[in-house]
Design a protein around this motif. Structure first.
Motif, PDB file in Angstrom:
ATOM      1  N   ARG A  25      35.842  23.966  64.483  1.00 48.39           N
ATOM      2  CA  ARG A  25      36.719  24.554  65.501  1.00 48.39           C
ATOM      3  C   ARG A  25      37.223  25.925  65.049  1.00 48.39           C
ATOM      4  O   ARG A  25      37.224  26.889  65.836  1.00 48.39           O
ATOM      5  CB  ARG A  25      37.892  23.627  65.788  1.00 48.39           C
ATOM      6  CG  ARG A  25      38.822  24.150  66.900  1.00 48.39           C
ATOM      7  CD  ARG A  25      39.858  23.112  67.277  1.00 48.39           C
ATOM      8  NE  ARG A  25      40.812  23.614  68.244  1.00 48.39           N
ATOM      9  CZ  ARG A  25      40.637  23.601  69.569  1.00 48.39           C
ATOM     10  NH1 ARG A  25      39.524  23.123  70.075  1.00 48.39           N
ATOM     11  NH2 ARG A  25      41.581  24.055  70.369  1.00 48.39           N
ATOM     12  N   TYR A  27      35.805  28.025  63.024  1.00 49.92           N
ATOM     13  CA  TYR A  27      34.700  28.990  63.073  1.00 49.92           C
ATOM     14  C   TYR A  27      34.497  29.528  64.484  1.00 49.92           C
ATOM     15  O   TYR A  27      34.348  30.747  64.681  1.00 49.92           O
ATOM     16  CB  TYR A  27      33.410  28.345  62.582  1.00 49.92           C
ATOM     17  CG  TYR A  27      32.189  29.194  62.856  1.00 49.92           C
ATOM     18  CD1 TYR A  27      31.893  30.312  62.065  1.00 49.92           C
ATOM     19  CD2 TYR A  27      31.337  28.910  63.922  1.00 49.92           C
ATOM     20  CE1 TYR A  27      30.788  31.104  62.328  1.00 49.92           C
ATOM     21  CE2 TYR A  27      30.225  29.690  64.181  1.00 49.92           C
ATOM     22  CZ  TYR A  27      29.948  30.790  63.385  1.00 49.92           C
ATOM     23  OH  TYR A  27      28.865  31.579  63.657  1.00 49.92           O
ATOM     24  N   HIS A  28      34.498  28.650  65.467  1.00 51.23           N
ATOM     25  CA  HIS A  28      34.244  29.108  66.820  1.00 51.23           C
ATOM     26  C   HIS A  28      35.416  29.911  67.383  1.00 51.23           C
ATOM     27  O   HIS A  28      35.217  30.835  68.180  1.00 51.23           O
ATOM     28  CB  HIS A  28      33.892  27.925  67.715  1.00 51.23           C
ATOM     29  CG  HIS A  28      32.514  27.394  67.454  1.00 51.23           C
ATOM     30  ND1 HIS A  28      31.378  28.038  67.895  1.00 51.23           N
ATOM     31  CD2 HIS A  28      32.079  26.315  66.758  1.00 51.23           C
ATOM     32  CE1 HIS A  28      30.307  27.363  67.517  1.00 51.23           C
ATOM     33  NE2 HIS A  28      30.702  26.317  66.814  1.00 51.23           N
ATOM     34  N   ARG A  31      34.914  33.292  65.745  1.00 45.94           N
ATOM     35  CA  ARG A  31      33.808  34.011  66.368  1.00 45.94           C
ATOM     36  C   ARG A  31      34.200  34.562  67.739  1.00 45.94           C
ATOM     37  O   ARG A  31      33.843  35.697  68.097  1.00 45.94           O
ATOM     38  CB  ARG A  31      32.590  33.088  66.507  1.00 45.94           C
ATOM     39  CG  ARG A  31      31.314  33.832  66.886  1.00 45.94           C
ATOM     40  CD  ARG A  31      30.084  32.968  66.714  1.00 45.94           C
ATOM     41  NE  ARG A  31      29.981  31.937  67.747  1.00 45.94           N
ATOM     42  CZ  ARG A  31      28.919  31.143  67.885  1.00 45.94           C
ATOM     43  NH1 ARG A  31      27.907  31.234  67.023  1.00 45.94           N
ATOM     44  NH2 ARG A  31      28.877  30.236  68.842  1.00 45.94           N
ATOM     45  N   GLU A 218      27.049  23.091  70.116  1.00 49.06           N
ATOM     46  CA  GLU A 218      26.205  24.262  70.313  1.00 49.06           C
ATOM     47  C   GLU A 218      25.321  24.062  71.547  1.00 49.06           C
ATOM     48  O   GLU A 218      25.191  22.955  72.059  1.00 49.06           O
ATOM     49  CB  GLU A 218      25.338  24.499  69.070  1.00 49.06           C
ATOM     50  CG  GLU A 218      26.128  24.928  67.846  1.00 49.06           C
ATOM     51  CD  GLU A 218      26.727  26.325  67.954  1.00 49.06           C
ATOM     52  OE1 GLU A 218      26.489  27.023  68.969  1.00 49.06           O
ATOM     53  OE2 GLU A 218      27.444  26.725  67.018  1.00 49.06           O
ATOM     54  N   TRP A 391      29.968  25.356  73.199  1.00 55.46           N
ATOM     55  CA  TRP A 391      30.820  26.331  72.529  1.00 55.46           C
ATOM     56  C   TRP A 391      30.730  27.721  73.159  1.00 55.46           C
ATOM     57  O   TRP A 391      31.713  28.462  73.190  1.00 55.46           O
ATOM     58  CB  TRP A 391      30.467  26.410  71.041  1.00 55.46           C
ATOM     59  CG  TRP A 391      31.130  25.371  70.198  1.00 55.46           C
ATOM     60  CD1 TRP A 391      30.520  24.441  69.407  1.00 55.46           C
ATOM     61  CD2 TRP A 391      32.542  25.160  70.030  1.00 55.46           C
ATOM     62  NE1 TRP A 391      31.462  23.665  68.775  1.00 55.46           N
ATOM     63  CE2 TRP A 391      32.708  24.083  69.126  1.00 55.46           C
ATOM     64  CE3 TRP A 391      33.683  25.775  70.569  1.00 55.46           C
ATOM     65  CZ2 TRP A 391      33.965  23.611  68.755  1.00 55.46           C
ATOM     66  CZ3 TRP A 391      34.932  25.295  70.193  1.00 55.46           C
ATOM     67  CH2 TRP A 391      35.068  24.228  69.298  1.00 55.46           C
ATOM     68  N   GLU A 395      34.086  29.639  73.997  1.00 54.54           N
ATOM     69  CA  GLU A 395      34.448  30.904  73.357  1.00 54.54           C
ATOM     70  C   GLU A 395      34.755  31.981  74.398  1.00 54.54           C
ATOM     71  O   GLU A 395      35.679  32.781  74.218  1.00 54.54           O
ATOM     72  CB  GLU A 395      33.325  31.357  72.432  1.00 54.54           C
ATOM     73  CG  GLU A 395      33.194  30.513  71.178  1.00 54.54           C
ATOM     74  CD  GLU A 395      32.025  30.942  70.313  1.00 54.54           C
ATOM     75  OE1 GLU A 395      31.526  32.080  70.495  1.00 54.54           O
ATOM     76  OE2 GLU A 395      31.595  30.147  69.461  1.00 54.54           O
TER      77      GLU A 395
END
Length: 432
Positions: A25, A27-28, A31, A218, A391, A395
């Protein structure tokens, strides 16, 4: 999209490699923010070896900093003599308002670093966990976001209901009351919050400063082929095996559910896949019917072989990555009601729900015996995940939120800040 100038992201984990739910979580979120800002990343780390992991994120960020977890009060006090350690813990638990969570993460080094960075102008600042919220206190000119992987008081409440009354302590009850008081009023604080589900949103008060940002998977391809067929009964649990709700889940399943399944199908096997298994989990491995793997390079081979993914979670919050991953890989799921909280999945359409030991066992057996049911559930679940929980789209929603392009929740009242609580804004920084 409009390009923001600067953003600060403070995380309690290094969000790489993607080996656990909190890392995934984080990381996304990193990003998403990095694509529309010039991002400075600050991460707590166990040791300098995690610098290599942080370096893997260099393409996303302008600069990054490591803060050793050893600088936090909890880790410092863990090295004290036992008597002093107990006295210090008691002082924390007996504070009338401030939860131990905040004291555990106190780090002068982190405070000094963020204070130094705050001299620059940040448009947006993120704390990836509730314990990091005080670090954003000085960034009053930025939009400040706090990510909540879980609502702590709800998790502690579930946990306390699972503990024998003679093993509960007044200190745990006091901590629950402090967390409940704080978290129920978070929406009135001068911060914005990202939560995993509508249930969590309502648990902290709702309102226009609380955004639902679910977990995801993903990008998915076509529905994977199902390898388990007939009466094959390979049951799988995936999760971080030092996390208390997961420990409780697999021990409950192994001791109270799996024996019923084995009596009906002696060839049934149960795999527990996840890093850092504690002794209570490792001892479940009997060398034949139950296998505890520990950390593995990839969970893909286990998902491909599994006939059913089990989620016997009995307490905790958030959005279950383990369920989304299973659905995305075309695997049938049996979950408790609590385990499926936060996911817009319907029983008998996307998964099976069972809460008692006997009903959970029968649901697992039903799926292993009925390939048509398994195929129907997995197809519907895969459609759900691909349309709601990828994701990439999540995002983009995060980016719209921080850029002010996302519609606020309808019917939410205007936030009035800390004064709505009758508590000065300084209180949060001083006493949690």
């Amino acid at each position: 999209m409009k390009q923001l100038q600067r953003a600060l992201f403070v995380s309690n984990v290094v969000p790489w490699p993607l080996t656990a739910g909190d890392k995934i979580r984080a990381y996304h979120l990193v990003r998403a923010v990095a694509e529309v800002t010039d991002l400075t990343l600050v991460c707590f780390a166990y040791d300098d070896a995690e610098r290599c992991d942080l370096d893997a994120l260099a393409p996303l960020v302008r600069e990054s900093f490591l803060v050793p977890r050893a600088t936090c009060r909890y880790w410092k006090e863990a090295r004290l003599p036992k008597a002093r350690r107990i006295l210090s813990a008691l002082r924390g638990y007996l504070h009338p308002r401030r939860p131990v969570l905040f004291e555990s993460w106190e780090s002068k080094e982190a405070e000094q670093l963020v204070q130094q960075l705050a001299r620059r102008r940040f448009d947006v600042a993120f704390a990836e966990w509730l314990g990091g919220m005080p670090l954003l206190g000085r960034l009053e000119d930025a939009r400040r976001f706090v990510n909540l992987n879980d609502v702590q008081y709800r998790r502690l409440k579930y946990q306390l209901t699972r503990i024998r009354p003679d093993r509960r302590t007044p200190l745990e009850a006091l901590e629950y009351l402090k967390l409940r008081r704080l978290e129920r009023r978070l929406a009135q604080q001068p911060y914005e919050f990202l939560v995993c589900s509508e249930l969590d949103r309502q648990a902290i008060g709702g309102g226009p400063r609380v955004w639902v940002v679910p977990n995801g998977v993903e990008s998915l391809e076509a529905l994977p082929a199902t390898t388990g067929g007939g009466n094959e009964c390979l049951l799988l649990f995936i999760g971080e095996m030092s996390y208390p709700p997961n420990i409780d889940a697999v021990t409950f399943f192994a001791r109270h559910v799996f024996p019923t399944i084995r009596r009906a199908n002696p060839s049934a096997r149960f795999f527990v896949v996840g890093r850092n298994p504690v002794d209570a989990v490792r001892t479940l491995d009997d060398g034949s019917a139950i296998t505890v793997t520990g950390g593995v390079p990839s969970v893909q081979p286990y998902l491909e072989k599994a006939s059913v993914v089990v989620v016997p979670i009995r307490y905790g919050g958030g959005t279950r990555l383990k369920i989304l991953e299973a659905m995305g890989h075309g695997r049938a799921v049996v979950s408790t009601s609590v385990g499926a909280e936060g996911i817009d999945a319907r029983p008998e359409e996307h998964l099976l729900i069972a809460d008692g030991p006997e009903s959970f066992a029968q649901a697992c057996l039903r799926l292993t015996r009925d390939p048509r049911l398994r195929a129907r559930l997995t197809a519907a679940a895969h459609r759900l995940v691909s349309t709601r929980y990828e994701w990439g789209s999540i995002e983009r929603s995060v980016q719209q939120i921080i850029l002010g392009e996302h519609t606020r929740p309808l019917g939410a009242k205007e936030d009035r800040g800390d004064e709505a609580m009758g508590v000065p804004a300084k209180t949060l920084r001083d006493s949690g």
